[in-house]
Design a protein around this motif. Structure first.
Motif, PDB file in Angstrom:
ATOM      1  N   SER A   1       0.811  -1.217   0.000  1.00  0.00           N
ATOM      2  CA  SER A   1       0.000   0.000   0.000  1.00  0.00           C
ATOM      3  C   SER A   1       0.842   1.264   0.000  1.00  0.00           C
ATOM      4  CB  SER A   1      -0.942   0.001   1.204  1.00  0.00           C
ATOM      5  OG  SER A   1      -0.219  -0.084   2.423  1.00  0.00           O
ATOM      6  N   ASP A   2       2.110   1.174   0.393  1.00  0.00           N
ATOM      7  CA  ASP A   2       3.025   2.316   0.309  1.00  0.00           C
ATOM      8  C   ASP A   2       3.761   2.365  -1.028  1.00  0.00           C
ATOM      9  OD1 ASP A   2       2.371   3.304   2.749  1.00  0.00           O
ATOM     10  OD2 ASP A   2       4.251   2.806   3.746  1.00  0.00           O
ATOM     11  N   GLY A   3       3.429   1.453  -1.938  1.00  0.00           N
ATOM     12  CA  GLY A   3       4.113   1.403  -3.221  1.00  0.00           C
ATOM     13  C   GLY A   3       5.405   0.629  -3.129  1.00  0.00           C
ATOM     14  N   PRO A   4       6.290   0.766  -4.134  1.00  0.00           N
ATOM     15  CA  PRO A   4       7.586   0.068  -4.086  1.00  0.00           C
ATOM     16  C   PRO A   4       8.418   0.608  -2.934  1.00  0.00           C
ATOM     17  CG  PRO A   4       7.504   1.612  -5.929  1.00  0.00           C
ATOM     18  CD  PRO A   4       6.134   1.579  -5.347  1.00  0.00           C
ATOM     19  N   ARG A   5       8.802  -0.239  -2.030  1.00  0.00           N
ATOM     20  CA  ARG A   5       9.492   0.172  -0.807  1.00  0.00           C
ATOM     21  C   ARG A   5      10.971  -0.147  -0.949  1.00  0.00           C
ATOM     22  NH1 ARG A   5       7.092  -1.575   5.089  1.00  0.00           N
ATOM     23  NH2 ARG A   5       7.722   0.323   6.188  1.00  0.00           N
ATOM     24  N   PRO A   6      11.823   0.847  -1.061  1.00  0.00           N
ATOM     25  CA  PRO A   6      13.245   0.581  -1.318  1.00  0.00           C
ATOM     26  C   PRO A   6      13.879  -0.242  -0.210  1.00  0.00           C
ATOM     27  CG  PRO A   6      12.704   2.900  -1.684  1.00  0.00           C
ATOM     28  CD  PRO A   6      11.519   2.283  -1.006  1.00  0.00           C
ATOM     29  N   GLY A   7      14.860  -1.034  -0.598  1.00  0.00           N
ATOM     30  CA  GLY A   7      15.617  -1.792   0.387  1.00  0.00           C
ATOM     31  C   GLY A   7      14.833  -2.941   0.968  1.00  0.00           C
ATOM     32  N   LEU A   8      15.412  -3.505   2.035  1.00  0.00           N
ATOM     33  CA  LEU A   8      14.816  -4.655   2.700  1.00  0.00           C
ATOM     34  C   LEU A   8      14.464  -4.375   4.142  1.00  0.00           C
ATOM     35  CD1 LEU A   8      17.232  -7.384   1.274  1.00  0.00           C
ATOM     36  CD2 LEU A   8      15.056  -6.611   0.329  1.00  0.00           C
ATOM     37  N   GLY A   9      14.542  -3.110   4.551  1.00  0.00           N
ATOM     38  CA  GLY A   9      14.207  -2.754   5.916  1.00  0.00           C
ATOM     39  C   GLY A   9      15.429  -2.676   6.801  1.00  0.00           C
ATOM     40  N   PRO A  10      15.290  -2.029   7.964  1.00  0.00           N
ATOM     41  CA  PRO A  10      16.453  -1.796   8.840  1.00  0.00           C
ATOM     42  C   PRO A  10      17.101  -3.082   9.348  1.00  0.00           C
ATOM     43  CG  PRO A  10      14.386  -1.225   9.943  1.00  0.00           C
ATOM     44  CD  PRO A  10      14.064  -1.425   8.508  1.00  0.00           C
ATOM     45  N   GLN A  11      16.360  -4.183   9.362  1.00  0.00           N
ATOM     46  CA  GLN A  11      16.922  -5.438   9.845  1.00  0.00           C
ATOM     47  C   GLN A  11      18.150  -5.857   9.034  1.00  0.00           C
ATOM     48  OE1 GLN A  11      14.333  -8.797   9.314  1.00  0.00           O
ATOM     49  NE2 GLN A  11      15.476 -10.125  10.715  1.00  0.00           N
ATOM     50  N   TRP A  12      18.133  -5.550   7.712  1.00  0.00           N
ATOM     51  CA  TRP A  12      19.214  -5.988   6.844  1.00  0.00           C
ATOM     52  C   TRP A  12      19.892  -4.844   6.097  1.00  0.00           C
ATOM     53  CZ3 TRP A  12      15.725 -10.361   4.506  1.00  0.00           C
ATOM     54  CH2 TRP A  12      15.635 -11.400   5.426  1.00  0.00           C
ATOM     55  N   ASP A  13      19.205  -3.743   5.893  1.00  0.00           N
ATOM     56  CA  ASP A  13      19.792  -2.655   5.102  1.00  0.00           C
ATOM     57  C   ASP A  13      21.016  -2.040   5.768  1.00  0.00           C
ATOM     58  OD1 ASP A  13      17.960  -2.974   3.153  1.00  0.00           O
ATOM     59  OD2 ASP A  13      16.860  -1.125   3.496  1.00  0.00           O
ATOM     60  N   ASP A  14      20.967  -1.860   7.086  1.00  0.00           N
ATOM     61  CA  ASP A  14      22.067  -1.193   7.777  1.00  0.00           C
ATOM     62  C   ASP A  14      23.284  -2.099   7.915  1.00  0.00           C
ATOM     63  OD1 ASP A  14      20.461   1.028   8.029  1.00  0.00           O
ATOM     64  OD2 ASP A  14      19.710   0.437   9.998  1.00  0.00           O
ATOM     65  N   ARG A  15      23.023  -3.346   8.251  1.00  0.00           N
ATOM     66  CA  ARG A  15      24.106  -4.316   8.350  1.00  0.00           C
ATOM     67  C   ARG A  15      23.505  -5.708   8.356  1.00  0.00           C
ATOM     68  NH1 ARG A  15      27.856  -4.364  12.057  1.00  0.00           N
ATOM     69  NH2 ARG A  15      27.681  -6.515  12.750  1.00  0.00           N
ATOM     70  N   PHE A  16      24.225  -6.622   7.773  1.00  0.00           N
ATOM     71  CA  PHE A  16      23.834  -8.024   7.831  1.00  0.00           C
ATOM     72  C   PHE A  16      24.994  -8.742   8.487  1.00  0.00           C
ATOM     73  CE2 PHE A  16      23.305 -12.371   6.463  1.00  0.00           C
ATOM     74  CZ  PHE A  16      21.928 -12.558   6.517  1.00  0.00           C
ATOM     75  N   GLY A  17      24.866  -9.003   9.790  1.00  0.00           N
ATOM     76  CA  GLY A  17      25.989  -9.507  10.558  1.00  0.00           C
ATOM     77  C   GLY A  17      25.871 -10.962  10.945  1.00  0.00           C
ATOM     78  N   HIS A  18      27.006 -11.501  11.418  1.00  0.00           N
ATOM     79  CA  HIS A  18      27.046 -12.909  11.803  1.00  0.00           C
ATOM     80  C   HIS A  18      26.181 -13.190  13.014  1.00  0.00           C
ATOM     81  CE1 HIS A  18      29.775 -11.186  14.722  1.00  0.00           C
ATOM     82  NE2 HIS A  18      29.802 -12.331  15.365  1.00  0.00           N
ATOM     83  N   GLU A  19      25.772 -12.124  13.730  1.00  0.00           N
ATOM     84  CA  GLU A  19      24.945 -12.322  14.914  1.00  0.00           C
ATOM     85  C   GLU A  19      23.499 -12.705  14.568  1.00  0.00           C
ATOM     86  OE1 GLU A  19      24.700  -7.990  13.750  1.00  0.00           O
ATOM     87  OE2 GLU A  19      26.292  -9.491  13.995  1.00  0.00           O
ATOM     88  N   GLN A  20      23.123 -12.585  13.310  1.00  0.00           N
ATOM     89  CA  GLN A  20      21.770 -12.964  12.894  1.00  0.00           C
ATOM     90  C   GLN A  20      21.710 -14.486  12.727  1.00  0.00           C
ATOM     91  OE1 GLN A  20      19.690 -10.485  10.154  1.00  0.00           O
ATOM     92  NE2 GLN A  20      21.211  -8.854  10.269  1.00  0.00           N
ATOM     93  N   LYS A  21      21.647 -15.150  13.860  1.00  0.00           N
ATOM     94  CA  LYS A  21      21.814 -16.596  13.897  1.00  0.00           C
ATOM     95  C   LYS A  21      20.697 -17.338  13.162  1.00  0.00           C
ATOM     96  CE  LYS A  21      24.389 -16.436  18.255  1.00  0.00           C
ATOM     97  NZ  LYS A  21      24.433 -16.868  19.675  1.00  0.00           N
ATOM     98  N   THR A  22      19.493 -16.783  13.151  1.00  0.00           N
ATOM     99  CA  THR A  22      18.399 -17.497  12.489  1.00  0.00           C
ATOM    100  C   THR A  22      18.611 -17.604  10.987  1.00  0.00           C
ATOM    101  OG1 THR A  22      17.116 -15.451  12.277  1.00  0.00           O
ATOM    102  CG2 THR A  22      16.727 -16.804  14.245  1.00  0.00           C
ATOM    103  N   MET A  23      19.431 -16.690  10.423  1.00  0.00           N
ATOM    104  CA  MET A  23      19.670 -16.714   8.980  1.00  0.00           C
ATOM    105  C   MET A  23      20.939 -17.487   8.611  1.00  0.00           C
ATOM    106  SD  MET A  23      17.008 -15.221   8.053  1.00  0.00           S
ATOM    107  CE  MET A  23      17.344 -15.342   6.301  1.00  0.00           C
ATOM    108  N   ARG A  24      21.733 -17.850   9.607  1.00  0.00           N
ATOM    109  CA  ARG A  24      23.001 -18.520   9.308  1.00  0.00           C
ATOM    110  C   ARG A  24      22.826 -19.814   8.514  1.00  0.00           C
ATOM    111  NH1 ARG A  24      28.419 -18.876  12.899  1.00  0.00           N
ATOM    112  NH2 ARG A  24      29.646 -20.083  11.398  1.00  0.00           N
TER     113      ARG A  24
END
Length: 656
Positions: free
Chosen positions: A180-203
């Motif tokens: 409803s907000d149209g094309p939303r750039p990026g993937l959100g603050p969860q991943w846009d700012d940094r994608f680190g090794h601490e994100q264990k669920t995605m490892r």
């Protein structure tokens, strides 16, 4: 399959058939099926009382700091409308609507929704969230509020919409996150700012991009500014342009089209699906990404793989295959044909061509928790597997095939080539298809192999074993709810899904002759469905059990049993979940008229059965089931001979 011409045939009074064969000792499957309906009607109330507030929202007082999570709220109820449509309690549909509206208000307050729709997220998750909505629309097409919502939601994706989601010049959506907000750039603050090794669920899924300088392994994310660099690359490369999972948006538009067949909605579906088909034809393979110039591989050095929720990360064929199926089937619903199924065949053929036999069991496979239960494998075993993902270094993440996708490909089109694919899959699987494994995942699917074996005639006790399993699942979920610790509602957004006691997979298979709905955004399709003619509502009447025993490209056989000793039941049998099939003729057996016989005879009378038949030439017929009677109908059909349409009950809905 016959393509329809878009015209709705004039109404004529349906044929009436009365069952006259005595039930005798009721079949075990029929008794178990009616017991399952009873248990489900009690179980959903248990969930409602424990986890929801009076206004319908879920008990949750936490905060959502990212774009993720909205789908989890709706997924708690995803199959409640489906149960109602199968024959669940009269008050289940009003309850489902109440919870949809309560959760929508809740997500609006949490900042994820605007104008009752997702502000902007990927369609892997949006498809999951919309299952509840699609089910409500199918269960009650006369509800003007949901009809208005369906049209309004669909129009967000048409050319010229104020949202700007769609670029008609390149026939593509402008971003992986849209709404409803149209094309939303990026993937959100969860991943846009940094994608680190601490994100264990995605490892377990590994690196989202495998060509970022200085980042070759997951552990590299812990060093220097690598996590920030990865986040920047994800924002710039994964966070713009079109991606294959957006094909699931086609079902949203078809759901609105089903009301009045608006040609603008149909045109968009065909245009968008055909754009992906043309790209696949040009490449000879199913791509997963398109840049804003309209070029495949624009942000991936020309590679056709690597897009968001695409071949490389995180799910590969699980996400690409599901979206291709939803898109191809959606287009097939609009035009009544099967030729666009080529889009769905490509990703399945791609992984099939790379199959391997006798691979060591991989305990680290990304989808192991789902399929390990489904196929009954354990450590130390070998497995026949297909690669599920593709990266710059080649195919990887080998796992057993997700049989549901091949099942849907065959089921929708009923074409010989797809039947051959399914048979080859069974021959290569490396495990026994007749076994009914006692498991339930969040998609509430995975029992396609034993069901398909039953339809093939070599797994005759599947209905009884599957229904016993389903009853045990309900009991287990009810026990989990009873054992749940109060005050823990903010800890895990997925817990609601894990304890939802409504189970519909087996009922869908047995009563409607269809696989469980595709979880990432499929519409609720069936080979046949029912309406209670007495109460004027969808679903099997009380006391009536149904078993689809066989289906093929030209016929369907269904066994109907009235287990009541005192109540007559009347139903409409509709060919297709949206009335799309034509019943050309019906065959059945009738009793010889000697039942119930003489009271001086202490034996149950057997009697003789006499063959009967009638022409139908309609998409429905009416069946009367007197007490203790049954009927086995063989329905000869022309598939997809009529327009798919939201069909209300034969008489005006009487809402509880």
């Amino acid at each position: 399959m016959t393509a329809h011409d878009g015209a709705t045939p004039a109404y004529s009074a349906p044929i009436e058939i009365t069952a006259s064969v005595p039930t005798g000792p009721p079949p075990t499957w029929a008794v178990l099926q009616r017991r399952l309906f009873d248990e489900l009607d009690a179980a959903w109330r248990l969930f409602r009382d424990r986890y929801t507030e009076p206004d319908g929202r879920l008990r949750f007082s936490g905060a959502l700091v990212d774009r993720d999570g909205g789908d989890d709220f709706y997924e708690a109820f995803f199959n409640w409308p489906a149960l109602y449509r199968l024959g669940g309690a009269d008050d289940l549909l009003p309850a489902a609507k109440h919870h949809w509206e309560g959760v929508t208000r809740q997500l609006t307050e949490l900042g994820l929704y605007r104008n009752e729709f997702e502000r902007g997220y990927d369609w892997f998750h949006q498809g999951e969230a919309l299952l509840m909505f699609y089910g409500i629309c199918a269960a009650d097409p006369t509800d003007r509020r949901f009809r208005e919502r369906a049209v309004r939601f669909a129009e967000q994706y048409l050319p010229g919409s104020d949202t700007g989601n769609y670029d008609a010049g390149i026939r593509a959506l402008r971003a992986p996150h849209n709404g409803s907000d149209g094309p939303r750039p990026g993937l959100g603050p969860q991943w846009d700012d940094r994608f680190g090794h601490e994100q264990k669920t995605m490892r377990p899924y590994g690196l989202p991009l495998r060509d970022v300088p200085g980042v070759r392994t997951w552990d590299d994310l812990a060093h220097g500014d690598n996590a920030a660099r990865m986040g920047r690359h994800m924002r710039e490369r994964l966070g713009r342009g079109d991606t294959a999972v957006n094909l699931a948006a086609a079902a949203l538009v078809v759901n609105a089209w089903l009301y009045d067949h608006d040609p603008h909605l149909a045109a968009w579906v065909l245009e968008y699906v055909d754009a992906w088909r043309e790209r696949a034809d040009a490449l000879g393979t199913m791509p997963d990404n398109v840049g804003l110039s309209g070029r495949v591989g624009e942000y991936h050095d020309g590679r056709w793989f690597g897009g968001h929720y695409g071949w490389t990360w995180p799910h590969g064929v699980h996400s690409v295959g599901a979206a291709a199926l939803v898109g191809a089937i959606s287009a097939g619903m609009v035009d009544g044909g099967a030729h666009r199924l080529d889009l769905a065949r490509r990703p399945l053929d791609q992984v099939w061509d790379q199959r391997r036999t006798g691979m060591p069991f991989d305990s680290h496979a990304t989808r192991r928790p789902g399929w390990a239960h489904a196929v009954g494998l354990g450590d130390g075993r070998t497995v026949n597997a297909l690669p599920t993902r593709l990266g710059p270094d080649g195919w990887f993440d080998h796992q057993p095939a997700q049989v549901a996708y091949w099942t849907w490909l065959w089921w929708f089109g009923m074409q010989d080539q797809d039947r051959a694919r399914l048979e080859a899959l069974r021959a290569h699987s490396g495990y026994e298809w007749n076994t009914v494994h006692a498991f339930r995942d969040k998609e509430e699917a995975g029992h396609e192999p034993p069901w398909l074996a039953y339809l093939d005639g070599d797994n005759p006790d599947y209905p009884e074993r599957a229904l016993r399993m389903a009853l045990a699942q309900v009991s287990h979920r009810a026990a989990l709810i009873a054992a749940d610790t109060p005050g823990s509602d903010d800890q895990d957004l997925h817990r609601w899904q894990r304890v939802n006691p409504v189970v519909t997979e087996v009922l869908t298979q047995l009563t409607t002759g269809a696989p469980q709905t595709l979880y990432n955004g499929g519409l609720p399709l069936t080979r046949i469905r029912y309406d209670d003619l007495v109460t004027a509502r969808p679903g099997l009447p009380p006391d009536v059990a149904a078993l689809v025993e066989h289906l093929d490209a030209g016929s369907t056989t269904v066994h109907l049993v009235n287990v009541s000793a005192v109540h007559t039941r009347r139903l409409r049998l509709l060919a297709g979940g949206f009335g799309e099939h034509l019943i050309t003729s019906a065959r059945w057996n009738r009793g010889d008229g000697r039942y119930p016989g003489d009271s001086h005879d202490y034996h149950l009378p057997a009697g003789e059965e006499i063959g009967d038949s009638a022409p139908v030439h309609d998409n429905s017929l009416h069946v009367t089931l007197p007490p203790g009677r049954r009927i086995r109908l063989r329905l000869n059909m022309q598939l997809h001979a009529r327009p798919f349409t939201h069909h209300p009950s034969p008489t005006t809905f009487r809402r509880p």
